[in-house]
Write an enzyme that holds these catalytic residues in place. Structure first.
Site, short mmCIF file in Angstrom:
data_model
loop_
_atom_site.label_atom_id
_atom_site.label_comp_id
_atom_site.label_asym_id
_atom_site.label_seq_id
_atom_site.Cartn_x
_atom_site.Cartn_y
_atom_site.Cartn_z
N CYS A 118 0.82 -1.22 0.00
CA CYS A 118 0.00 0.00 0.00
C CYS A 118 0.85 1.27 0.00
O CYS A 118 0.32 2.37 -0.10
CB CYS A 118 -0.95 0.00 1.20
SG CYS A 118 -2.18 -1.31 1.09
N HIS A 130 -1.34 3.04 -6.03
CA HIS A 130 -2.31 2.04 -6.46
C HIS A 130 -3.70 2.69 -6.44
O HIS A 130 -3.87 3.80 -5.94
CB HIS A 130 -2.26 0.81 -5.55
CG HIS A 130 -2.63 1.10 -4.11
ND1 HIS A 130 -1.78 1.72 -3.23
CD2 HIS A 130 -3.78 0.87 -3.43
CE1 HIS A 130 -2.38 1.85 -2.05
NE2 HIS A 130 -3.60 1.35 -2.15
N HIS A 143 -8.12 2.54 -5.95
CA HIS A 143 -9.27 1.93 -5.28
C HIS A 143 -10.56 2.47 -5.89
O HIS A 143 -10.61 3.63 -6.30
CB HIS A 143 -9.30 2.28 -3.79
CG HIS A 143 -8.34 1.50 -2.96
ND1 HIS A 143 -8.50 0.17 -2.69
CD2 HIS A 143 -7.21 1.88 -2.33
CE1 HIS A 143 -7.50 -0.25 -1.92
NE2 HIS A 143 -6.69 0.77 -1.69
N HIS A 190 -11.00 10.24 -9.64
CA HIS A 190 -9.97 10.24 -10.68
C HIS A 190 -8.86 11.25 -10.39
O HIS A 190 -8.35 11.91 -11.29
CB HIS A 190 -10.58 10.47 -12.08
CG HIS A 190 -11.32 9.25 -12.57
ND1 HIS A 190 -12.54 8.88 -12.08
CD2 HIS A 190 -10.98 8.31 -13.48
CE1 HIS A 190 -12.94 7.77 -12.68
NE2 HIS A 190 -12.00 7.39 -13.54
N GLU A 206 -12.70 0.79 1.12
CA GLU A 206 -11.70 0.76 0.05
C GLU A 206 -11.75 -0.56 -0.71
O GLU A 206 -11.26 -0.65 -1.83
CB GLU A 206 -10.30 1.01 0.61
CG GLU A 206 -9.84 0.01 1.64
CD GLU A 206 -8.49 0.39 2.26
OE1 GLU A 206 -8.39 1.48 2.85
OE2 GLU A 206 -7.55 -0.40 2.12
ZN LIG Z 1 -4.97 1.01 -0.74
#
Ligand SMILES: [Zn+2]
Length: 121
Positions: free
Chosen positions: A26, A30, A32, A70, A109
């Site tokens: 994490c 990345h 979600h 976004h 998440e």
């Molecule tokens: Zn995450």
């Protein structure tokens, strides 16, 4: 008569969590698909028969969610360490001023996790 409403929203955002140790997945950038739930509580309007218009709630929170959807959350002022915990607090503080009946924000998440703020005593 008092009721509680819940309305759900979705945003797609990227983040990295700088507080985590090197090598933690994490910590890398990345994405979600966050599910955000707003919990409102209050009296039913005697004339209309509801607490608040869902369409109006959606219109009211849209500008707040647009700053996150976004986007890289780390670049949003106040979300430099965008854990779900910090995101829930950020959303509560930014939406509570617009929707006084807001009593809690829930941030998921993943489909299996959820963080709530503030918590009931
Ligand atoms: Zn995450």
């Amino acid at each position: 008569m008092k009721v509680e409403l819940k309305q759900h929203f979705r945003i797609e955002s990227a983040r990295s969590l700088p507080g985590l140790p090197e090598g933690h997945p994490c910590r890398r950038l990345h994405g979600h698909s966050f599910k955000i739930s707003l919990v409102l509580r209050g009296e039913i309007d005697a004339k209309i028969g509801w607490l608040r218009d869902y369409h109006e709630i959606a219109r009211t929170v849209d500008p707040v969610l647009k700053t996150l959807d976004h986007h890289v959350l780390n670049e949003v002022p106040g979300l430099e360490n965008p854990t779900s915990e910090h995101l829930a607090i950020y959303l509560y503080e930014n939406i509570k001023t617009l929707i006084p009946q807001l009593v809690q924000v829930q941030v998921s998440e993943t489909p299996d996790t959820e963080c709530s703020y503030p918590i009931a005593h």
